[in-house]
Design a protein around this motif. Structure first.
Motif, PDB file in Angstrom:
ATOM      1  N   ASP A 217       0.815  -1.226   0.000  1.00  0.00           N
ATOM      2  CA  ASP A 217       0.000   0.000   0.000  1.00  0.00           C
ATOM      3  C   ASP A 217       0.840   1.264   0.000  1.00  0.00           C
ATOM      4  O   ASP A 217       0.363   2.330   0.382  1.00  0.00           O
ATOM      5  CB  ASP A 217      -0.949   0.024   1.202  1.00  0.00           C
ATOM      6  N   VAL A 218       2.076   1.160  -0.438  1.00  0.00           N
ATOM      7  CA  VAL A 218       2.954   2.339  -0.417  1.00  0.00           C
ATOM      8  C   VAL A 218       2.531   3.333  -1.498  1.00  0.00           C
ATOM      9  O   VAL A 218       2.110   2.946  -2.591  1.00  0.00           O
ATOM     10  CB  VAL A 218       4.421   1.936  -0.642  1.00  0.00           C
ATOM     11  N   MET A 219       2.607   4.612  -1.200  1.00  0.00           N
ATOM     12  CA  MET A 219       2.386   5.631  -2.206  1.00  0.00           C
ATOM     13  C   MET A 219       3.631   5.708  -3.083  1.00  0.00           C
ATOM     14  O   MET A 219       4.736   5.934  -2.577  1.00  0.00           O
ATOM     15  CB  MET A 219       2.145   6.976  -1.548  1.00  0.00           C
TER      16      MET A 219
ATOM     17  N   ALA B 247       4.065   7.851  -5.717  1.00  0.00           N
ATOM     18  CA  ALA B 247       4.393   9.251  -6.036  1.00  0.00           C
ATOM     19  C   ALA B 247       5.350   9.811  -4.985  1.00  0.00           C
ATOM     20  O   ALA B 247       5.164   9.622  -3.792  1.00  0.00           O
ATOM     21  CB  ALA B 247       3.122  10.080  -6.085  1.00  0.00           C
ATOM     22  N   GLY B 248       6.362  10.495  -5.470  1.00  0.00           N
ATOM     23  CA  GLY B 248       7.314  11.143  -4.585  1.00  0.00           C
ATOM     24  C   GLY B 248       8.463  10.259  -4.139  1.00  0.00           C
ATOM     25  O   GLY B 248       9.446  10.756  -3.592  1.00  0.00           O
ATOM     26  N   LYS B 249       8.356   8.966  -4.413  1.00  0.00           N
ATOM     27  CA  LYS B 249       9.415   8.052  -3.976  1.00  0.00           C
ATOM     28  C   LYS B 249      10.516   7.939  -5.033  1.00  0.00           C
ATOM     29  O   LYS B 249      10.308   8.291  -6.195  1.00  0.00           O
ATOM     30  CB  LYS B 249       8.831   6.663  -3.704  1.00  0.00           C
TER      31      LYS B 249
ATOM     32  N   LYS C 131       7.582   5.801 -13.183  1.00  0.00           N
ATOM     33  CA  LYS C 131       7.666   7.214 -13.566  1.00  0.00           C
ATOM     34  C   LYS C 131       6.276   7.836 -13.672  1.00  0.00           C
ATOM     35  O   LYS C 131       6.024   8.919 -13.139  1.00  0.00           O
ATOM     36  CB  LYS C 131       8.398   7.340 -14.906  1.00  0.00           C
ATOM     37  N   THR C 132       5.380   7.142 -14.329  1.00  0.00           N
ATOM     38  CA  THR C 132       4.064   7.734 -14.534  1.00  0.00           C
ATOM     39  C   THR C 132       3.245   7.750 -13.247  1.00  0.00           C
ATOM     40  O   THR C 132       2.303   8.526 -13.133  1.00  0.00           O
ATOM     41  CB  THR C 132       3.275   6.999 -15.638  1.00  0.00           C
ATOM     42  N   ALA C 133       3.610   6.909 -12.287  1.00  0.00           N
ATOM     43  CA  ALA C 133       2.919   6.968 -10.994  1.00  0.00           C
ATOM     44  C   ALA C 133       3.488   8.077 -10.115  1.00  0.00           C
ATOM     45  O   ALA C 133       3.027   8.277  -9.003  1.00  0.00           O
ATOM     46  CB  ALA C 133       3.016   5.625 -10.285  1.00  0.00           C
ATOM     47  N   GLY C 134       4.492   8.795 -10.606  1.00  0.00           N
ATOM     48  CA  GLY C 134       5.007   9.939  -9.858  1.00  0.00           C
ATOM     49  C   GLY C 134       6.278   9.681  -9.075  1.00  0.00           C
ATOM     50  O   GLY C 134       6.688  10.509  -8.271  1.00  0.00           O
ATOM     51  N   ALA C 135       6.918   8.532  -9.308  1.00  0.00           N
ATOM     52  CA  ALA C 135       8.209   8.291  -8.661  1.00  0.00           C
ATOM     53  C   ALA C 135       9.323   8.928  -9.476  1.00  0.00           C
ATOM     54  O   ALA C 135       9.170   9.221 -10.653  1.00  0.00           O
ATOM     55  CB  ALA C 135       8.468   6.790  -8.541  1.00  0.00           C
ATOM     56  N   ARG C 136      10.440   9.172  -8.821  1.00  0.00           N
ATOM     57  CA  ARG C 136      11.669   9.530  -9.518  1.00  0.00           C
ATOM     58  C   ARG C 136      12.415   8.230  -9.747  1.00  0.00           C
ATOM     59  O   ARG C 136      12.678   7.490  -8.799  1.00  0.00           O
ATOM     60  CB  ARG C 136      12.500  10.488  -8.666  1.00  0.00           C
TER      61      ARG C 136
ATOM     62  N   GLU D 143      19.500   6.371  -0.766  1.00  0.00           N
ATOM     63  CA  GLU D 143      18.566   7.392  -1.221  1.00  0.00           C
ATOM     64  C   GLU D 143      17.227   6.807  -1.654  1.00  0.00           C
ATOM     65  O   GLU D 143      16.196   7.487  -1.596  1.00  0.00           O
ATOM     66  CB  GLU D 143      19.227   8.116  -2.410  1.00  0.00           C
TER      67      GLU D 143
ATOM     68  N   ASP E 205      13.796   4.359  -2.238  1.00  0.00           N
ATOM     69  CA  ASP E 205      12.717   3.789  -1.430  1.00  0.00           C
ATOM     70  C   ASP E 205      12.278   2.418  -1.934  1.00  0.00           C
ATOM     71  O   ASP E 205      11.774   1.608  -1.176  1.00  0.00           O
ATOM     72  CB  ASP E 205      11.511   4.738  -1.469  1.00  0.00           C
TER      73      ASP E 205
ATOM     74  N   HIS F 284      -3.604   7.205  -7.253  1.00  0.00           N
ATOM     75  CA  HIS F 284      -3.063   5.938  -6.760  1.00  0.00           C
ATOM     76  C   HIS F 284      -4.159   4.878  -6.610  1.00  0.00           C
ATOM     77  O   HIS F 284      -4.000   3.733  -7.027  1.00  0.00           O
ATOM     78  CB  HIS F 284      -2.387   6.185  -5.402  1.00  0.00           C
TER      79      HIS F 284
ATOM     80  N   PRO G 262      -3.099   5.736   0.052  1.00  0.00           N
ATOM     81  CA  PRO G 262      -1.899   5.301   0.777  1.00  0.00           C
ATOM     82  C   PRO G 262      -1.595   6.246   1.946  1.00  0.00           C
ATOM     83  O   PRO G 262      -2.065   7.381   1.985  1.00  0.00           O
ATOM     84  CB  PRO G 262      -0.804   5.358  -0.284  1.00  0.00           C
TER      85      PRO G 262
ATOM     86  N   LEU H  81       7.261  17.185  -6.054  1.00  0.00           N
ATOM     87  CA  LEU H  81       7.652  15.822  -5.672  1.00  0.00           C
ATOM     88  C   LEU H  81       6.611  14.803  -6.134  1.00  0.00           C
ATOM     89  O   LEU H  81       6.958  13.707  -6.587  1.00  0.00           O
ATOM     90  CB  LEU H  81       7.819  15.738  -4.157  1.00  0.00           C
ATOM     91  N   MET H  82       5.349  15.156  -6.022  1.00  0.00           N
ATOM     92  CA  MET H  82       4.277  14.235  -6.418  1.00  0.00           C
ATOM     93  C   MET H  82       4.310  13.939  -7.914  1.00  0.00           C
ATOM     94  O   MET H  82       3.708  12.969  -8.379  1.00  0.00           O
ATOM     95  CB  MET H  82       2.908  14.816  -6.034  1.00  0.00           C
TER      96      MET H  82
ATOM     97  N   GLY I 140       7.170  13.422  -9.421  1.00  0.00           N
ATOM     98  CA  GLY I 140       8.421  12.710  -9.660  1.00  0.00           C
ATOM     99  C   GLY I 140       9.611  13.622  -9.881  1.00  0.00           C
ATOM    100  O   GLY I 140      10.668  13.181 -10.338  1.00  0.00           O
TER     101      GLY I 140
END
Lengths: 291, 291, 291, 291
Positions: A63-65, A67-69, A88-93, A123, A125, C52, C211, D108-109, D111
């Protein structure tokens, strides 16, 4: 058994590899069709399937978000490309690790950073292995990760992640949060990582694998291969070798899936067909076309 | 001249096609290296180059806002993929036309609609041909388009768009808005379309072509090919045939471009190299790998 | 109870609406803080939370492949924006329905098509209501959908979808595939649709809601509001009215979440602060800033 | 002049700020309408306009390939959001600098990485200021950048970039590559940076500004504001103050632009209108809605 066996079709990278080895050593007792290397398998199941099932597995397990990770994708082959796109499209880097400079350059062209695992341990997640190789994330890597970093594999066997090293690390403690989701705590740092599916394929262990549409492409390849073997069982067309499906059958697999998605194909005119020397009914591309 | 010629290298699809024809008919008088089919050419120049230069050409020629518009990309090969990605990410709604069911299915997997040109004539704002074939957008198509629809070609010769039919259409009026940007008005409807670069490659005619980074990949292939021909000029390695660059040189081209973008490659261990039967220094993929 | 109650804080749109109504009619017996309209709630929980949890719910309930499908998002507010982004990036083609021309234009600028529900009934695979209104998808709409179209609500009550009309449709048959996932078959067409969570919030019914990271933003607003009410309980600062959190507390909520994601803020110099008349420590924006 | 002046409408952030200052000091001699804060201005022109014109300006000025590069966007307001989206979708890796924690969390959200300018000086290829503040990129920053780093401003005045510091840096050499594109070489490092449009708005200096569609939204606001002032010139409705356009006129601006893009709006039923207390003809949102 071989007397009754007309032939086999095989769709996994690993299985296909063994078939080629058998062919080389003369141990192959019947014709085999390599379905794994159909475009409608490798560029669909591996790429779009994992783009779907990686986030699915992550969500169901943790259940981790996303986005932002910071997500590290080890390997940027078809599976890695799908995984990186999903994160990427879910908002992670997204940071990619690669051995192959061509795939690395592809990652860069999509705005992804290419670094080594060592560069990003403290660094990131989320760590995902997609390499088809072994010893990608070792226990010494895991010890240096952030508390509650998520470590999982969607590539190959459970040896992409050093599960043996983790399990036998002196004083390590395994806390099962729920089936297929374990927190492993290191005695020295009291810090823990979360390992999915015991290092096995997380989309199978934590979710339900790929969705039916993409599996339908893979299995249509299988069916067509089996029909081909059966129809040609007495013709001598296939020797005790490994074959890939001919291009026009690969194209047929795709064509059979277009209607469901409402697509309408364009047809070549006779004149256009002549101009580019491509048959009106296909195949439309040379064998080595990369799609 | 052939006495002094050691060999040639060629990077265009069209040029390569002619070389293969010469090889077949025995007309090839020296070795030739097909640089077009290097991964670091076809999957970079065609794809990422056009992703850059299509919007560049559109903006310089017309200053049109791409967001909110309907863009039709005829063909979803490497060039079409780059063009569709550029239009989609700029906020257009993208519709693809294709003859090849595999490429069509790839378009669908990216959320693009696949229809025929006839289906979308009256709805679309921007039409781009990327097919490498002829007679894609005919004058009868153009007559049915919206007023001020933009029609351009980034694929091949100016026969992708039926320029002859347009120019000779009875009563049609050409109004040159600025060099390489013409409005063509049909006498019956008084409605006009905007044709870029007279139907020739719009990224060359209306912008400055591909950016230097991606051309550097293409030209590095050329240089490496020329060095290879020169170094082997007396060894007899190359006959009067067409060759593609060996994989390890293709990978070298990519590797030479990573530093500029700050990438750091991972290295296989001896153990990993043995496990997957891939040399530590590459090549990392089989010849038919699709990237 | 009111004697012991210092005040309330409320974070749902519906709850806040009731509080304002009570304020108007004089029925509000204590101060209330509207947390719903904090930026760090409405633009995070609603937008990123649904981005999400919509695909999460779809995957858990149906395992459907989103890529290649046509998804209709009814409503393009914050929830709708998150849902549309999730579907688009997962590879669906997204169509939006809207009553508000500004939100409709925003959808167009992202390359989404804006049509009415009636326009797309027979074409779409997935329908999602996000409007906060009722009677969005009626039983007559459902009857005209494709077989196995998925219908779900992530906006508001179960009256966004006409569940009553569906349940009482003569001869309709409900087949429970698994809890929260029902197939409803119409007697005339023998065709069925799949309704998630009985028309209630599908991310709660079929997945685990938003989340924790995004909920942490919402709940930090709650905690800060409660602390504020408590600290000011004797000061008379808050009357029996509904208040929103002051901007600097909204900014504090965001600031508290940056460290976890590795962000580093820039600080205004005294000189810059004077130049733009913004305090070094914030608040950085006027009350009506839209983010 | 004031005798003949019925009122003014103003659409720039800076102009509006001055009007409010005049209102406060009593120096405002006629009614003024602040068009800048219409949603159909600030969330369209600033956001989508810059998303279009930043890459346009970069390409025309430098022909640089954006894919694979590191782009730093200083400020993540509406302009910054548009710029960051453009760079990300063109394949750059985007880093944002921000003073406001809410905007930082929004970055951040998506990415994007949020760091300070000092963190990224030696790593980035493209720097863009969008802050509306001064002294964002100082000459000391510029000296530490990579050779040929591109520095430009799309926010506000040419004091976002320390042009004065650059011009007066001892021994610095300015090489004009072409009008609006200068390379500045530092004497100590022999390394140079490329400054666009002399630090002024690069989309105006190096390209043609925003495309007509988005300017049409802004100018429609202007026209509607002027009509409103004229129609009410004798009614006393407007005092010598600054007003924003009422929501229903803002919505009208959007509605007028939908047809061109083929959109079809949904209409509230009477019943729905009552249920949510929103008039059928709008306005559809409360004044402080953020879109």
């Amino acid at each position: 058994m071989k007397e009754r066996l007309v032939g086999v079709s095989e769709e996994t990278t690993t299985g296909v590899k063994r078939l080629y080895q058998m062919q080389e050593t003369g141990a192959l007792l019947f014709p085999a069709i390599n379905v794994n290397d159909s475009v409608t398998k490798s560029k669909f199941d591996n790429l779009y399937g994992c783009r779907h099932s990686l986030p699915d597995g992550l969500m169901r397990a943790t259940d981790v978000m996303i986005a932002g990770k910071v997500a590290v994708i080890c390997g940027y082959g078809d599976v890695g490309k799908g995984c990186a796109a999903a994160m990427k499209t879910a908002g992670a880097r997204v940071i990619v690790t690669e051995i192959d400079p061509i795939c690395a350059l592809q990652a860069l062209m999509e705005g992804l950073q290419v670094l080594t695992l060592e560069d990003v341990l403290s660094e990131a997640d989320i760590f995902v292995t997609t390499t088809g190789n072994k010893d990608i994330i070792m226990v010494d890597h895991m010890r240096k990760m952030k508390n509650n970093a998520i470590v999982c594999n969607i590539g190959h066997f459970d040896n992409e992640i050093d599960m043996l090293g983790l399990e036998t690390y002196p004083g390590v403690k395994r806390i099962t949060i729920k089936p297929q989701t374990d927190r492993w705590v290191f005695p020295d740092t009291k810090s823990g990582i979360i390992v999915l599916a015991e290092g096995r394929l997380m989309n199978l262990g934590c979710a339900t694998g790929h969705p039916s549409f993409v599996m339908s492409c893979s299995f249509t390849n299988q069916v067509i291969a089996q029909l081909e073997l059966w129809n040609e069982k007495s013709s001598g067309k296939y020797e005790k070798k490994v074959y890939v499906l001919p291009k026009h059958l690969d194209e047929k697999v795709a064509a059979l899936h277009l209607g469901k998605l409402g697509a309408r194909l364009t047809k070549l005119s006779k004149d256009q067909s002549d101009y580019v020397s491509i048959p009106i009914e296909g195949p439309y591309k040379p064998a080595n076309y990369r799609y």
